[in-house]
Scaffold this active site. Structure first.
Site, PDB file in Angstrom:
ATOM      1  N   ASP A 154      57.639  24.780 100.789  1.00 33.48           N
ATOM      2  CA  ASP A 154      56.567  24.902  99.801  1.00 33.48           C
ATOM      3  C   ASP A 154      55.173  24.976 100.380  1.00 33.48           C
ATOM      4  OD1 ASP A 154      56.167  22.366 100.758  1.00 33.48           O
ATOM      5  OD2 ASP A 154      56.586  21.321  98.888  1.00 33.48           O
ATOM      6  N   GLU A 169      65.593  25.308 101.192  1.00 36.40           N
ATOM      7  CA  GLU A 169      65.032  24.211 100.376  1.00 36.40           C
ATOM      8  C   GLU A 169      64.382  24.785  99.112  1.00 36.40           C
ATOM      9  OE1 GLU A 169      61.583  21.407 100.976  1.00 36.40           O
ATOM     10  OE2 GLU A 169      63.094  20.202 101.972  1.00 36.40           O
ATOM     11  N   GLU A 227      51.738  22.785  96.453  1.00 39.28           N
ATOM     12  CA  GLU A 227      53.137  23.027  96.832  1.00 39.28           C
ATOM     13  C   GLU A 227      54.039  23.423  95.665  1.00 39.28           C
ATOM     14  OE1 GLU A 227      51.340  20.387  97.795  1.00 39.28           O
ATOM     15  OE2 GLU A 227      51.198  20.586  99.970  1.00 39.28           O
ATOM     16  N   HIS A 283      49.355  11.865 103.074  1.00 36.49           N
ATOM     17  CA  HIS A 283      48.551  13.060 103.380  1.00 36.49           C
ATOM     18  C   HIS A 283      48.335  14.006 102.207  1.00 36.49           C
ATOM     19  CE1 HIS A 283      51.682  16.182 103.291  1.00 36.49           C
ATOM     20  NE2 HIS A 283      52.506  15.240 103.712  1.00 36.49           N
ATOM     21  N   ARG A 288      47.294  16.399  99.322  1.00 35.04           N
ATOM     22  CA  ARG A 288      45.979  16.843  98.827  1.00 35.04           C
ATOM     23  C   ARG A 288      45.578  16.162  97.522  1.00 35.04           C
ATOM     24  NH1 ARG A 288      46.222  21.043 102.089  1.00 35.04           N
ATOM     25  NH2 ARG A 288      44.355  22.283 102.432  1.00 35.04           N
ATOM     26  N   HIS A 314      48.042  11.328 109.823  1.00 32.23           N
ATOM     27  CA  HIS A 314      48.022  12.795 109.816  1.00 32.23           C
ATOM     28  C   HIS A 314      46.726  13.288 110.458  1.00 32.23           C
ATOM     29  CE1 HIS A 314      48.004  16.861 108.118  1.00 32.23           C
ATOM     30  NE2 HIS A 314      49.246  16.683 107.691  1.00 32.23           N
TER      31      HIS A 314
HETATM   32  C1  UD1 Z   1      50.139  21.072 105.041  1.00 32.52           C
HETATM   33  C2  UD1 Z   1      50.812  21.688 103.814  1.00 32.52           C
HETATM   34  C3  UD1 Z   1      51.595  20.640 103.040  1.00 32.52           C
HETATM   35  C4  UD1 Z   1      52.554  19.896 103.946  1.00 32.52           C
HETATM   36  C5  UD1 Z   1      51.781  19.309 105.117  1.00 32.52           C
HETATM   37  C6  UD1 Z   1      52.711  18.623 106.061  1.00 32.52           C
HETATM   38  C7  UD1 Z   1      49.703  23.512 102.629  1.00 32.52           C
HETATM   39  C8  UD1 Z   1      48.627  23.898 101.701  1.00 32.52           C
HETATM   40  N1  UD1 Z   1      49.780  22.217 102.945  1.00 32.52           N
HETATM   41  O1  UD1 Z   1      49.138  20.178 104.556  1.00 32.52           O
HETATM   42  O2  UD1 Z   1      52.319  21.284 102.023  1.00 32.52           O
HETATM   43  O3  UD1 Z   1      53.151  18.848 103.203  1.00 32.52           O
HETATM   44  O4  UD1 Z   1      51.111  20.379 105.804  1.00 32.52           O
HETATM   45  O5  UD1 Z   1      52.012  17.823 106.957  1.00 32.52           O
HETATM   46  O6  UD1 Z   1      50.430  24.352 103.099  1.00 32.52           O
HETATM   47  N2  UD1 Z   1      45.340  19.423 111.635  1.00 32.52           N
HETATM   48  C9  UD1 Z   1      45.189  19.324 113.010  1.00 32.52           C
HETATM   49  N3  UD1 Z   1      46.305  19.475 113.798  1.00 32.52           N
HETATM   50  C10 UD1 Z   1      47.543  19.687 113.299  1.00 32.52           C
HETATM   51  C11 UD1 Z   1      47.693  19.760 111.903  1.00 32.52           C
HETATM   52  C12 UD1 Z   1      46.579  19.638 111.084  1.00 32.52           C
HETATM   53  O7  UD1 Z   1      44.094  19.132 113.503  1.00 32.52           O
HETATM   54  O8  UD1 Z   1      48.491  19.803 114.066  1.00 32.52           O
HETATM   55  C13 UD1 Z   1      44.141  19.271 110.765  1.00 32.52           C
HETATM   56  C14 UD1 Z   1      43.222  20.502 110.822  1.00 32.52           C
HETATM   57  O9  UD1 Z   1      41.897  20.063 110.729  1.00 32.52           O
HETATM   58  C15 UD1 Z   1      43.610  21.256 109.552  1.00 32.52           C
HETATM   59  C16 UD1 Z   1      43.890  20.103 108.609  1.00 32.52           C
HETATM   60  O10 UD1 Z   1      44.563  19.131 109.405  1.00 32.52           O
HETATM   61  O11 UD1 Z   1      42.565  22.098 109.113  1.00 32.52           O
HETATM   62  C17 UD1 Z   1      44.713  20.449 107.392  1.00 32.52           C
HETATM   63  O12 UD1 Z   1      45.914  21.141 107.719  1.00 32.52           O
HETATM   64  P1  UD1 Z   1      46.649  22.022 106.565  1.00 32.52           P
HETATM   65  O13 UD1 Z   1      47.893  22.591 107.129  1.00 32.52           O
HETATM   66  O14 UD1 Z   1      45.684  22.977 105.956  1.00 32.52           O
HETATM   67  O15 UD1 Z   1      46.967  20.975 105.436  1.00 32.52           O
HETATM   68  P2  UD1 Z   1      47.920  19.708 105.440  1.00 32.52           P
HETATM   69  O16 UD1 Z   1      47.225  18.670 104.642  1.00 32.52           O
HETATM   70  O17 UD1 Z   1      48.332  19.401 106.814  1.00 32.52           O
HETATM   71  N1  UDP Z   2      57.112  12.818 110.776  1.00 32.11           N
HETATM   72  C1  UDP Z   2      56.997  12.804 112.167  1.00 32.11           C
HETATM   73  N2  UDP Z   2      55.982  12.084 112.729  1.00 32.11           N
HETATM   74  C2  UDP Z   2      55.080  11.395 111.986  1.00 32.11           C
HETATM   75  C3  UDP Z   2      55.192  11.433 110.568  1.00 32.11           C
HETATM   76  C4  UDP Z   2      56.224  12.158 110.001  1.00 32.11           C
HETATM   77  O1  UDP Z   2      57.804  13.405 112.869  1.00 32.11           O
HETATM   78  O2  UDP Z   2      54.185  10.765 112.566  1.00 32.11           O
HETATM   79  C5  UDP Z   2      58.202  13.614 110.179  1.00 32.11           C
HETATM   80  C6  UDP Z   2      59.037  12.933 109.114  1.00 32.11           C
HETATM   81  O3  UDP Z   2      60.156  12.287 109.684  1.00 32.11           O
HETATM   82  C7  UDP Z   2      59.424  14.075 108.195  1.00 32.11           C
HETATM   83  C8  UDP Z   2      58.274  15.036 108.310  1.00 32.11           C
HETATM   84  O4  UDP Z   2      57.577  14.687 109.502  1.00 32.11           O
HETATM   85  O5  UDP Z   2      60.592  14.743 108.653  1.00 32.11           O
HETATM   86  C9  UDP Z   2      57.375  14.917 107.119  1.00 32.11           C
HETATM   87  O6  UDP Z   2      56.241  15.694 107.326  1.00 32.11           O
HETATM   88  P1  UDP Z   2      54.926  15.548 106.463  1.00 32.11           P
HETATM   89  O7  UDP Z   2      54.817  14.177 105.908  1.00 32.11           O
HETATM   90  O8  UDP Z   2      53.824  16.064 107.310  1.00 32.11           O
HETATM   91  O9  UDP Z   2      55.144  16.617 105.297  1.00 32.11           O
HETATM   92  P2  UDP Z   2      55.951  16.584 103.914  1.00 32.11           P
HETATM   93  O10 UDP Z   2      57.310  16.060 104.135  1.00 32.11           O
HETATM   94  O11 UDP Z   2      55.164  15.747 102.969  1.00 32.11           O
HETATM   95  O12 UDP Z   2      55.916  18.010 103.491  1.00 32.11           O
END
Ligand code: UD1
Ligand code: UDP
Length: 396
Positions: free
Chosen positions: A97, A119, A133, A212, A214, A245
């Site tokens: 998603d 999924e 999502e 984490h 939104r 996160h």
């Molecule tokens: C994204 C997904 C969400 C998913 C989540 C899992 C969308 C809109 N959101 O949200 O569905 O549940 O990932 O974690 O697709 N950043 C880093 N390094 C990283 C990752 C993120 O610095 O490795 C920071 C960056 O500043 C980035 C911000 O996190 O701009 C947000 O990342 P983004 O993927 O846009 O949104 P998530 O909240 O991570």
């Molecule tokens: N996870 C991880 N390290 C962490 C936190 C979560 O490997 O520090 C794993 C967790 O076991 C799960 C996945 O990341 O499989 C969940 O990812 P996240 O919470 O980013 O996204 P969501 O599941 O909400 O889409």
């Protein structure tokens, strides 16, 4: 040779697609499996790629600090146009998603490439929860040709939306494949603090936390953080481990509110292996994540879901997960109940597997081979009447 391009971009997609990639690669004579990542996440994605030894064939490397939904959508859409034109896949496989999922699916549609959605079918039916999502997953479902539903509830959601039953396969969730592959009894952590907490003779209770979403940014997250502070101050035996996160929107607030608490350990995101092994040793999980709601029940860990609604109702129905919302008062009360009421805790700590048995990836790949007429029949173990009833919506 069927060319399958597996596409993902964030941590959870990578974890859940890793078993599918591994399984696709078992058939080098039949399948040409390539991996394309958007790198919507960078470090958090790379942790997973390293653990599961996946070297992407294409990497858009799109992540920017503080990216918004428009940035991600447009960069993924145009980025994958070039990749899909170069790779010419017969099938694009996306997961879940995220915005990578939806924008990659749109790119596949514009180029008229068949799309498989892993999924598929989870729904809250609330437009803004989870945001974005819920709509990403629904729109991906509209574009997909093959839907891999993890549960019968997800299958039924798709059927209600008019998806043809022969296009839906119930596979189980691949996160359970990844989990079962990664959990190791007696796991020794590289981080000494975790070894101390887990193997300490004084009875520590680890509360594992992630947050984490939104829709929780701002006041709901602050409520969550103040709840953690209150819980840790109320119970000297509690040690909160909170891998934060990378999103700056979360880091800033978490550090401000929680940094000074001696028994709240804010860490960098953990690699999947230490993370799930720590979950296996935890007392309780507090989270707004999707994936954790699926993993914790398999490990017999009660989960308090800090959201108002969930697209994963199975664990709630089975009693291992509870939706507690984001109000400080409620989170504290529900946690206290599990700290103090042994019977209540035991009732929630039943290990159940509503999301899969660890063989979802194998099913998905067999279904793909079957669907593309590469194998004419499914393996015998998929063909008994009961198994067909359980895993297939089709009766043939
Ligand atoms: C994204 C997904 C969400 C998913 C989540 C899992 C969308 C809109 N959101 O949200 O569905 O549940 O990932 O974690 O697709 N950043 C880093 N390094 C990283 C990752 C993120 O610095 O490795 C920071 C960056 O500043 C980035 C911000 O996190 O701009 C947000 O990342 P983004 O993927 O846009 O949104 P998530 O909240 O991570
Ligand atoms: N996870 C991880 N390290 C962490 C936190 C979560 O490997 O520090 C794993 C967790 O076991 C799960 C996945 O990341 O499989 C969940 O990812 P996240 O919470 O980013 O996204 P969501 O599941 O909400 O889409």
């Amino acid at each position: 040779m069927l060319k399958v391009l597996v596409v993902f971009g964030t941590r959870p997609e990578a974890i859940k697609m890793a078993p599918v990639v591994k399984e696709l690669k078992k058939y080098p004579d039949l399948l040409d499996c390539k991996v394309a990542v958007s790198a919507q996440h960078r470090e958090m994605l790379d942790q997973v790629l390293t653990l599961f030894k996946i070297s992407p064939d294409y990497d858009l490397n799109i992540m920017q600090a503080k990216q918004d939904l428009f940035d991600v959508t447009s960069r993924v859409l145009t980025g994958f146009k070039k990749v899909f034109l170069a790779a010419k896949p017969d099938l694009v496989l996306v997961h879940g998603d995220t915005t990578t999922t939806f924008a990659a699916s749109l790119a596949a549609f514009y180029l008229q490439i068949p799309l498989g959605h892993v999924e598929a079918g989870l729904r809250t039916r609330k437009k803004y929860a989870p945001f974005p999502e819920e709509i990403n997953r629904t729109l991906t479902g509209v574009l997909a040709d093959m839907h891999f539903a993890p549960t019968s509830t997800a299958r039924d959601n798709l059927l209600r939306e008019g998806v043809k039953k022969e296009d839906i396969f119930i596979s189980g969730n691949t996160v359970i494949d990844a989990l079962l592959d990664t959990i190791k009894p007696g796991y020794v952590f590289a981080n000494e603090l975790f070894n101390k907490l887990v193997y300490s003779p004084d009875k520590k209770r680890i509360l594992l936390v992630t947050a984490h979403r939104r829709e929780n940014w701002g006041e709901p997250l602050r409520e969550i953080f103040f709840a953690l502070k209150e819980i840790s101050e109320s119970y000297p035996e509690v040690e909160v481990v909170f891998p934060v996160h990378k999103n700056p929107a979360i880091r800033l607030e978490a550090t401000k509110i929680l940094n000074a608490s001696p028994r709240i350990h804010l860490t960098e995101p953990l690699s999947y292996e230490p993370f799930v092994n720590l979950m296996a040793k935890s007392y309780l999980v507090l989270t707004d994540s999707g994936g954790l709601q699926e993993e914790a029940p398999s490990l017999g860990k009660p989960v308090l879901v800090m959201r108002h609604t969930t697209e994963r109702p199975e664990a709630v129905a089975a009693g291992t997960a509870r939706l507690v919302g984001t109000a400080q008062k409620n989170i504290v009360a529900e946690t206290k109940a599990l700290m103090e009421d042994g019977q209540k805790y035991q009732m929630m700590a039943e290990a159940i597997n509503p999301y899969g048995d660890g063989q979802a990836a194998e099913r998905i790949v067999k279904f793909i081979l079957f669907r593309f007429n590469i194998i004419r029949m499914l393996p015998l173990e998929f063909c008994s009447k009961n198994v067909l009833k359980k895993y297939f919506s089709r009766k043939d």
